[in-house]
Write an enzyme that holds these catalytic residues in place. Structure first.
Site, PDB file in Angstrom:
ATOM      1  N   HIS A   1      28.097  26.526  63.057  1.00 37.23           N
ATOM      2  CA  HIS A   1      29.123  26.823  62.210  1.00 37.23           C
ATOM      3  C   HIS A   1      28.911  27.965  61.322  1.00 37.23           C
ATOM      4  CE1 HIS A   1      32.342  25.889  59.491  1.00 37.23           C
ATOM      5  NE2 HIS A   1      31.494  26.067  58.510  1.00 37.23           N
TER       6      HIS A   1
ATOM      7  N   ASN B   1      37.436  29.023  52.566  1.00 40.59           N
ATOM      8  CA  ASN B   1      37.487  29.316  53.906  1.00 40.59           C
ATOM      9  C   ASN B   1      37.527  30.793  54.174  1.00 40.59           C
ATOM     10  OD1 ASN B   1      39.183  27.412  56.355  1.00 40.59           O
ATOM     11  ND2 ASN B   1      38.537  26.450  54.638  1.00 40.59           N
TER      12      ASN B   1
ATOM     13  N   HIS C   1      36.312  31.683  57.651  1.00 43.46           N
ATOM     14  CA  HIS C   1      36.606  30.369  58.650  1.00 43.46           C
ATOM     15  C   HIS C   1      37.644  30.687  59.666  1.00 43.46           C
ATOM     16  CE1 HIS C   1      33.666  28.943  55.853  1.00 43.46           C
ATOM     17  NE2 HIS C   1      33.617  27.673  56.257  1.00 43.46           N
TER      18      HIS C   1
ATOM     19  N   ARG D   1      41.142  26.225  46.518  1.00 47.47           N
ATOM     20  CA  ARG D   1      40.033  25.786  47.428  1.00 47.47           C
ATOM     21  C   ARG D   1      39.966  26.396  48.718  1.00 47.47           C
ATOM     22  NH1 ARG D   1      37.981  19.361  47.860  1.00 47.47           N
ATOM     23  NH2 ARG D   1      36.306  19.948  49.317  1.00 47.47           N
TER      24      ARG D   1
ATOM     25  N   LYS E   1      35.285  16.081  50.891  1.00 45.80           N
ATOM     26  CA  LYS E   1      35.745  16.021  52.348  1.00 45.80           C
ATOM     27  C   LYS E   1      34.970  15.350  53.040  1.00 45.80           C
ATOM     28  CE  LYS E   1      38.633  20.222  52.245  1.00 45.80           C
ATOM     29  NZ  LYS E   1      38.770  21.417  53.168  1.00 45.80           N
TER      30      LYS E   1
ATOM     31  N   LYS F   1      31.326  26.141  43.851  1.00 45.48           N
ATOM     32  CA  LYS F   1      31.878  25.130  44.643  1.00 45.48           C
ATOM     33  C   LYS F   1      32.553  24.110  43.642  1.00 45.48           C
ATOM     34  CE  LYS F   1      32.846  22.373  48.325  1.00 45.48           C
ATOM     35  NZ  LYS F   1      32.716  21.974  49.715  1.00 45.48           N
TER      36      LYS F   1
ATOM     37  N   GLU G   1      26.840  30.610  54.390  1.00 41.89           N
ATOM     38  CA  GLU G   1      27.778  29.913  53.266  1.00 41.89           C
ATOM     39  C   GLU G   1      27.172  30.315  51.971  1.00 41.89           C
ATOM     40  OE1 GLU G   1      30.559  28.353  54.175  1.00 41.89           O
ATOM     41  OE2 GLU G   1      30.187  27.291  56.034  1.00 41.89           O
TER      42      GLU G   1
ATOM     43  N   ARG H   1      37.545  -1.117  52.025  1.00 41.95           N
ATOM     44  CA  ARG H   1      38.321  -0.202  51.479  1.00 41.95           C
ATOM     45  C   ARG H   1      37.372   0.631  50.244  1.00 41.95           C
ATOM     46  NH1 ARG H   1      41.508  -4.496  51.305  1.00 41.95           N
ATOM     47  NH2 ARG H   1      43.224  -4.540  52.832  1.00 41.95           N
TER      48      ARG H   1
ATOM     49  N   GLU I   1      43.025  20.587  47.928  1.00 40.56           N
ATOM     50  CA  GLU I   1      43.270  21.920  48.538  1.00 40.56           C
ATOM     51  C   GLU I   1      44.902  22.091  48.741  1.00 40.56           C
ATOM     52  OE1 GLU I   1      40.653  22.394  51.796  1.00 40.56           O
ATOM     53  OE2 GLU I   1      42.230  23.666  52.936  1.00 40.56           O
TER      54      GLU I   1
ATOM     55  N   HIS J   1      35.943  29.445  62.807  1.00 39.29           N
ATOM     56  CA  HIS J   1      36.476  28.268  63.593  1.00 39.29           C
ATOM     57  C   HIS J   1      37.009  28.470  64.995  1.00 39.29           C
ATOM     58  CE1 HIS J   1      37.271  25.800  59.517  1.00 39.29           C
ATOM     59  NE2 HIS J   1      36.065  25.528  60.349  1.00 39.29           N
TER      60      HIS J   1
HETATM   61  P1  NAD Z   1      23.937  18.980  60.939  1.00 37.98           P
HETATM   62  O1  NAD Z   1      24.028  17.874  60.283  1.00 37.98           O
HETATM   63  O2  NAD Z   1      24.071  18.716  62.547  1.00 37.98           O
HETATM   64  O3  NAD Z   1      22.215  19.239  60.816  1.00 37.98           O
HETATM   65  C1  NAD Z   1      21.549  20.503  61.605  1.00 37.98           C
HETATM   66  C2  NAD Z   1      20.396  19.929  62.293  1.00 37.98           C
HETATM   67  O4  NAD Z   1      19.388  20.046  61.215  1.00 37.98           O
HETATM   68  C3  NAD Z   1      20.453  18.588  62.963  1.00 37.98           C
HETATM   69  O5  NAD Z   1      19.784  18.682  63.983  1.00 37.98           O
HETATM   70  C4  NAD Z   1      19.750  17.709  61.938  1.00 37.98           C
HETATM   71  O6  NAD Z   1      18.796  16.617  62.498  1.00 37.98           O
HETATM   72  C5  NAD Z   1      18.544  18.726  61.473  1.00 37.98           C
HETATM   73  N1  NAD Z   1      17.935  18.695  60.027  1.00 37.98           N
HETATM   74  C6  NAD Z   1      18.651  18.168  58.982  1.00 37.98           C
HETATM   75  N2  NAD Z   1      17.831  18.254  57.782  1.00 37.98           N
HETATM   76  C7  NAD Z   1      16.823  18.756  58.230  1.00 37.98           C
HETATM   77  C8  NAD Z   1      15.723  19.032  57.601  1.00 37.98           C
HETATM   78  N3  NAD Z   1      15.257  18.990  56.514  1.00 37.98           N
HETATM   79  N4  NAD Z   1      14.555  19.424  58.376  1.00 37.98           N
HETATM   80  C9  NAD Z   1      14.529  19.651  59.695  1.00 37.98           C
HETATM   81  N5  NAD Z   1      15.766  19.203  60.513  1.00 37.98           N
HETATM   82  C10 NAD Z   1      16.637  18.997  59.671  1.00 37.98           C
HETATM   83  O7  NAD Z   1      24.525  20.170  60.594  1.00 37.98           O
HETATM   84  P2  NAD Z   1      25.043  20.928  59.450  1.00 37.98           P
HETATM   85  O8  NAD Z   1      25.016  22.479  59.401  1.00 37.98           O
HETATM   86  O9  NAD Z   1      24.168  20.550  58.188  1.00 37.98           O
HETATM   87  O10 NAD Z   1      26.548  20.272  59.019  1.00 37.98           O
HETATM   88  C11 NAD Z   1      27.316  20.898  59.981  1.00 37.98           C
HETATM   89  C12 NAD Z   1      28.756  19.744  59.610  1.00 37.98           C
HETATM   90  O11 NAD Z   1      29.068  19.919  58.489  1.00 37.98           O
HETATM   91  C13 NAD Z   1      29.741  20.177  60.736  1.00 37.98           C
HETATM   92  O12 NAD Z   1      30.272  18.925  61.120  1.00 37.98           O
HETATM   93  C14 NAD Z   1      31.067  20.591  59.618  1.00 37.98           C
HETATM   94  O13 NAD Z   1      32.059  20.398  59.994  1.00 37.98           O
HETATM   95  C15 NAD Z   1      30.458  19.958  58.391  1.00 37.98           C
HETATM   96  N6  NAD Z   1      31.100  20.397  57.213  1.00 37.98           N
HETATM   97  C16 NAD Z   1      31.623  19.810  56.236  1.00 37.98           C
HETATM   98  C17 NAD Z   1      31.933  20.247  55.138  1.00 37.98           C
HETATM   99  C18 NAD Z   1      32.615  19.358  54.103  1.00 37.98           C
HETATM  100  O14 NAD Z   1      32.943  19.997  52.964  1.00 37.98           O
HETATM  101  N7  NAD Z   1      32.557  18.209  54.115  1.00 37.98           N
HETATM  102  C19 NAD Z   1      31.729  21.626  54.730  1.00 37.98           C
HETATM  103  C20 NAD Z   1      31.193  22.292  55.787  1.00 37.98           C
HETATM  104  C21 NAD Z   1      30.646  21.827  56.910  1.00 37.98           C
HETATM  105  N1  GLY Z   2      33.972  23.400  52.794  1.00 44.42           N
HETATM  106  C1  GLY Z   2      35.317  23.683  52.466  1.00 44.42           C
HETATM  107  C2  GLY Z   2      35.778  22.797  51.245  1.00 44.42           C
HETATM  108  O1  GLY Z   2      35.010  21.859  51.005  1.00 44.42           O
HETATM  109  O2  GLY Z   2      37.140  22.740  51.037  1.00 44.42           O
END
Ligand code: NAD
Ligand code: GLY
Length: 379
Positions: A286, A266, A269, A262, A163, A247, A205, A141, A257, A273
């Site tokens: 993305h 987007n 997006h 918040r 999130k 942020k 971003e 939990r 949101e 998306h």
């Molecule tokens: P990711 O986590 O897949 O990383 C991209 C690639 O970079 C991977 O292959 C990873 O192994 C590599 N990598 C990471 N750090 C590295 C480094 N320092 N050096 C070399 N390689 C490295 O992708 P991302 O773009 O970081 O994240 C995308 C995800 O984030 C999506 O699933 C999206 O939905 C999510 N997201 C979440 C939020 C939120 O608010 N929670 C906001 C935006 C995006």
């Molecule tokens: N990345 C959008 C949010 O955190 O709301």
């Protein structure tokens, strides 16, 4: 413009003190937490986790690529401080944000006899941050977790705001919750190992924040692209700080949101998306979808008379400068419409957009006609 000169002054001071650190405090309805930004070393991070969270055990979650690059130094720093640090591993890539991987990590936490005083570290990009945060939120939990973002996208966006979640075969981020990190540790020097494409995707971003809020950030992006593209640690520290501050301010005013504030995060997006989904989450990152989406949505804002003419063209220049795509892929209107109808911001039949009315001013808008949307996405 006042911000622009402040930022330039900060830039000068960042140059003089390469290892300068900064902190931001984020208040939340769950737990308040501190974001530490600056070139640091892992023993300092471990000391901060120990000081702030007093864990009994520490488990490091990472994908195989990040494990290869940074895993052993983080684990060694933990072991040198007396922790028998455990690990959770996953393959790199979006497919790891799955129920199967969450299930496997829950089982591993049980196998490692992890208790409620344990802390889980999400070392990696947004995939590991979202998955690890979700597993931490649900195991026993709720375990404390620390975000240690290693991609630019994760440093400026996904590690802040709580999130967390996983994907279903039917759609992205369909299962999840709000679970705030107990601490965020950002080291911009790790961005040096990121691929050029992933770095640029993160810049989308950053550009989004410049449209959302801060014209100082805009001129920094326009005037200092050489240092930024060279990933100079001190400039990146400054950029990441500005983005996290924006942020943090937004998520504090609308943590779950539900008042439209918040949702402005987007911008770009709704279209972005749709592009990701219509290309099967494979060929478009993305951030690349967001870059194309921001331009399309800025043109939409101009078309309906919300934004002044010229805003979208300036955005195109900026997006090009950071080596991101600017032209929308071709899909039929039916495909665009079906995809955008599934957007989480929608209510009823209307498609919702976060649209700019000027630089630094974006608001949630639900009364855009489908004819205008079609004219933009289908040309
Ligand atoms: P990711 O986590 O897949 O990383 C991209 C690639 O970079 C991977 O292959 C990873 O192994 C590599 N990598 C990471 N750090 C590295 C480094 N320092 N050096 C070399 N390689 C490295 O992708 P991302 O773009 O970081 O994240 C995308 C995800 O984030 C999506 O699933 C999206 O939905 C999510 N997201 C979440 C939020 C939120 O608010 N929670 C906001 C935006 C995006
Ligand atoms: N990345 C959008 C949010 O955190 O709301």
């Amino acid at each position: 413009m006042k911000y622009a000169s402040e930022l330039k002054k900060q830039l000068v001071s960042f140059r003089k003190f390469e290892s300068v650190r900064s902190c931001l405090d984020v208040k939340s309805d769950q737990e308040s937490y501190r974001i530490h930004i600056g070139a640091g070393n892992w023993p300092e991070m471990v000391a901060e986790i120990q000081r702030a969270l007093h864990p009994t055990q520490v488990v490091v979650a990472m994908d195989e690529t990040v494990a290869e690059l940074y895993g052993s130094s983080v684990l060694n720093a933990l072991r040198d401080s007396g922790f028998a640090a455990g690990q959770l591993r996953c393959p790199p890539g979006e497919s790891s944000k799955s129920t199967d991987m969450a299930n496997s990590w829950w089982q591993e936490l049980a196998g490692q006899a992890v208790d409620r005083q344990a802390v889980v570290i999400a070392l990696g990009g947004g995939v590991v941050g979202d998955l690890c945060g979700f597993v931490a939120a649900t195991y026993l939990r709720g375990l404390k977790f620390v975000q240690v973002p290693t991609t630019l996208l994760a440093q400026v966006d996904s590690s802040v705001g709580g999130k967390v979640g996983i994907n279903l075969p039917t759609g992205k981020n369909l299962v999840g919750c709000f679970w705030q990190p107990s601490l965020v540790w950002i080291d911009p020097s790790v961005l040096r190992t990121l691929s050029e494409r992933e770095f640029s995707a993160g810049m989308a971003e950053v550009i989004k924040y410049a449209v959302l809020r801060d014209d100082g950030l805009l001129s920094l992006l326009e005037e200092h692209s050489t240092q930024i593209l060279a990933r100079e640690t001190e400039v990146m520290g400054l950029l990441v700080h500005r983005c996290c501050a924006i942020k943090a301010d937004i998520v504090q005013r609308d943590p779950r949101e539900n008042n439209g504030i918040r949702a402005t995060l987007n911008f770009g997006h709704t279209v972005g998306h749709a592009i990701e989904s219509l290309t099967g989450y494979k060929s478009v990152l993305h951030g690349e979808g967001v870059a194309m989406g921001m331009i399309a949505e800025a043109r939409l804002a101009e078309r309906i008379g919300l934004a002044p003419l010229g805003l979208a063209d300036r955005l195109v220049e900026l997006v090009r400068q950071y080596r991101l795509p600017t032209n929308l892929p071709k899909f039929t209107w039916e495909q665009w419409h079906q995809s955008m109808r599934r957007d989480k911001k929608n209510m009823g039949q209307q498609i919702a957009f976060a649209l700019p009315s000027a630089w630094g001013c974006v608001a949630l808008t639900r009364d855009v006609s489908l004819a205008d949307v079609k004219a933009i996405v289908c040309g």
